[in-house]
Motif scaffolding. Structure first.
Motif, PDB file in Angstrom:
ATOM      1  N   ARG A  25      -7.801  16.815   2.666  1.00 53.79           N
ATOM      2  CA  ARG A  25      -8.134  17.103   1.264  1.00 53.79           C
ATOM      3  C   ARG A  25      -7.608  16.069   0.272  1.00 53.79           C
ATOM      4  O   ARG A  25      -8.111  15.972  -0.832  1.00 53.79           O
ATOM      5  CB  ARG A  25      -7.567  18.462   0.859  1.00 53.79           C
ATOM      6  CG  ARG A  25      -8.125  19.613   1.622  1.00 53.79           C
ATOM      7  CD  ARG A  25      -9.500  19.911   1.150  1.00 53.79           C
ATOM      8  NE  ARG A  25      -9.936  21.201   1.689  1.00 53.79           N
ATOM      9  CZ  ARG A  25     -11.176  21.621   1.654  1.00 53.79           C
ATOM     10  NH1 ARG A  25     -12.094  20.887   1.116  1.00 53.79           N
ATOM     11  NH2 ARG A  25     -11.491  22.772   2.168  1.00 53.79           N
ATOM     12  N   GLY A  26      -6.575  15.321   0.646  1.00 52.95           N
ATOM     13  CA  GLY A  26      -6.000  14.375  -0.302  1.00 52.95           C
ATOM     14  C   GLY A  26      -5.380  13.178   0.399  1.00 52.95           C
ATOM     15  O   GLY A  26      -4.865  13.290   1.511  1.00 52.95           O
ATOM     16  N   LEU A  27      -5.453  12.030  -0.272  1.00 50.56           N
ATOM     17  CA  LEU A  27      -4.885  10.774   0.227  1.00 50.56           C
ATOM     18  C   LEU A  27      -4.186  10.068  -0.925  1.00 50.56           C
ATOM     19  O   LEU A  27      -4.650  10.138  -2.069  1.00 50.56           O
ATOM     20  CB  LEU A  27      -5.987   9.845   0.742  1.00 50.56           C
ATOM     21  CG  LEU A  27      -6.872  10.343   1.869  1.00 50.56           C
ATOM     22  CD1 LEU A  27      -8.115   9.473   1.972  1.00 50.56           C
ATOM     23  CD2 LEU A  27      -6.101  10.314   3.172  1.00 50.56           C
ATOM     24  N   SER A  28      -3.111   9.369  -0.629  1.00 51.44           N
ATOM     25  CA  SER A  28      -2.446   8.592  -1.671  1.00 51.44           C
ATOM     26  C   SER A  28      -1.682   7.433  -1.040  1.00 51.44           C
ATOM     27  O   SER A  28      -0.855   7.634  -0.143  1.00 51.44           O
ATOM     28  CB  SER A  28      -1.476   9.484  -2.454  1.00 51.44           C
ATOM     29  OG  SER A  28      -0.857   8.748  -3.491  1.00 51.44           O
ATOM     30  N   TRP A  29      -1.963   6.226  -1.507  1.00 50.15           N
ATOM     31  CA  TRP A  29      -1.225   5.033  -1.082  1.00 50.15           C
ATOM     32  C   TRP A  29       0.045   4.946  -1.912  1.00 50.15           C
ATOM     33  O   TRP A  29       0.014   5.170  -3.117  1.00 50.15           O
ATOM     34  CB  TRP A  29      -2.041   3.773  -1.332  1.00 50.15           C
ATOM     35  CG  TRP A  29      -3.277   3.630  -0.522  1.00 50.15           C
ATOM     36  CD1 TRP A  29      -4.495   4.142  -0.809  1.00 50.15           C
ATOM     37  CD2 TRP A  29      -3.434   2.891   0.692  1.00 50.15           C
ATOM     38  NE1 TRP A  29      -5.405   3.785   0.154  1.00 50.15           N
ATOM     39  CE2 TRP A  29      -4.781   3.008   1.084  1.00 50.15           C
ATOM     40  CE3 TRP A  29      -2.569   2.143   1.491  1.00 50.15           C
ATOM     41  CZ2 TRP A  29      -5.284   2.405   2.233  1.00 50.15           C
ATOM     42  CZ3 TRP A  29      -3.068   1.551   2.628  1.00 50.15           C
ATOM     43  CH2 TRP A  29      -4.400   1.678   3.000  1.00 50.15           C
ATOM     44  N   ALA A  30       1.163   4.612  -1.291  1.00 51.93           N
ATOM     45  CA  ALA A  30       2.402   4.390  -2.027  1.00 51.93           C
ATOM     46  C   ALA A  30       2.272   3.100  -2.828  1.00 51.93           C
ATOM     47  O   ALA A  30       1.580   2.170  -2.406  1.00 51.93           O
ATOM     48  CB  ALA A  30       3.580   4.289  -1.064  1.00 51.93           C
ATOM     49  N   PRO A  31       2.926   3.032  -3.995  1.00 48.51           N
ATOM     50  CA  PRO A  31       2.883   1.784  -4.769  1.00 48.51           C
ATOM     51  C   PRO A  31       3.387   0.604  -3.939  1.00 48.51           C
ATOM     52  O   PRO A  31       4.292   0.751  -3.115  1.00 48.51           O
ATOM     53  CB  PRO A  31       3.818   2.057  -5.943  1.00 48.51           C
ATOM     54  CG  PRO A  31       3.868   3.549  -6.052  1.00 48.51           C
ATOM     55  CD  PRO A  31       3.707   4.063  -4.648  1.00 48.51           C
ATOM     56  N   ASP A  32       2.785  -0.553  -4.154  1.00 53.74           N
ATOM     57  CA  ASP A  32       3.155  -1.773  -3.437  1.00 53.74           C
ATOM     58  C   ASP A  32       4.413  -2.345  -4.090  1.00 53.74           C
ATOM     59  O   ASP A  32       4.360  -2.862  -5.197  1.00 53.74           O
ATOM     60  CB  ASP A  32       2.001  -2.773  -3.518  1.00 53.74           C
ATOM     61  CG  ASP A  32       2.245  -4.012  -2.688  1.00 53.74           C
ATOM     62  OD1 ASP A  32       3.250  -4.061  -1.958  1.00 53.74           O
ATOM     63  OD2 ASP A  32       1.424  -4.939  -2.770  1.00 53.74           O
TER      64      ASP A  32
END
Length: 161
Positions: free
Chosen positions: A86-93
């Motif tokens: 249901r959800g995806l999120s990349w961590a800040p680079d």
């Protein structure tokens, strides 16, 4: 991004598989890596897509398959989650040598994935790339944590502070 959303959604589905409809997506925020996109599917899988340097078109980079942490010898689970992502999120680079991707699922879990990209090989040394549904061998991923919840998880997001 020239293709319509429907075209990309159909391209993500494996032939003959029902229930693999895309549910969510997240762009990689890295300013150093080439453009990449994570796609969460209704069948519980997570696919990473990127622009092929050689072909100049979209290609699958990696399909996430968790291993059984702390239980060596067990086969990998067939999908990233056992139910709809249901959800995806990349961590800040922030200068890590790897990417972090969080996935949320109806299976009542959040998983944190460590993704690595190996250095590019010269074009002559490559043997085909990621066309035709295969993954790009330079990308690898492993499930580094699984966080269980009492209910379905609909969204995940990193704190950017």
């Amino acid at each position: 991004f020239e293709a319509s959303g429907e075209t990309k959604a159909r391209a993500a589905e494996a032939p003959g598989q029902r229930g693999a409809a895309p549910q969510c997506l997240a762009w990689n925020p890295s300013h150093v890596e080439p453009m990449a996109l994570a796609l969460g599917l209704a069948d519980g899988s997570v696919h990473l897509w990127g622009v092929s340097e050689r072909a100049g078109s979209w290609a699958r980079l990696l399909v996430l398959e968790p291993r059984s942490p702390g239980r060596p010898g067990l086969a990998p689970y067939p999908l990233a989650h056992s139910d709809c992502v249901r959800g995806l999120s990349w961590a800040p680079d922030v200068g890590r040598s790897h990417h972090l991707l969080a996935t949320a699922s109806r299976d009542r879990s959040v998983k944190l994935w460590k993704l690595r990209v190996a250095a590019a090989e010269p074009e002559a040394a490559r043997d085909g790339g990621a066309a035709g549904g295969a993954s790009d061998p330079r990308w690898s991923g492993e499930c580094s944590a699984e966080l269980a919840h009492e209910g379905q998880v609909w969204r995940v997001e990193w704190n950017a502070c």
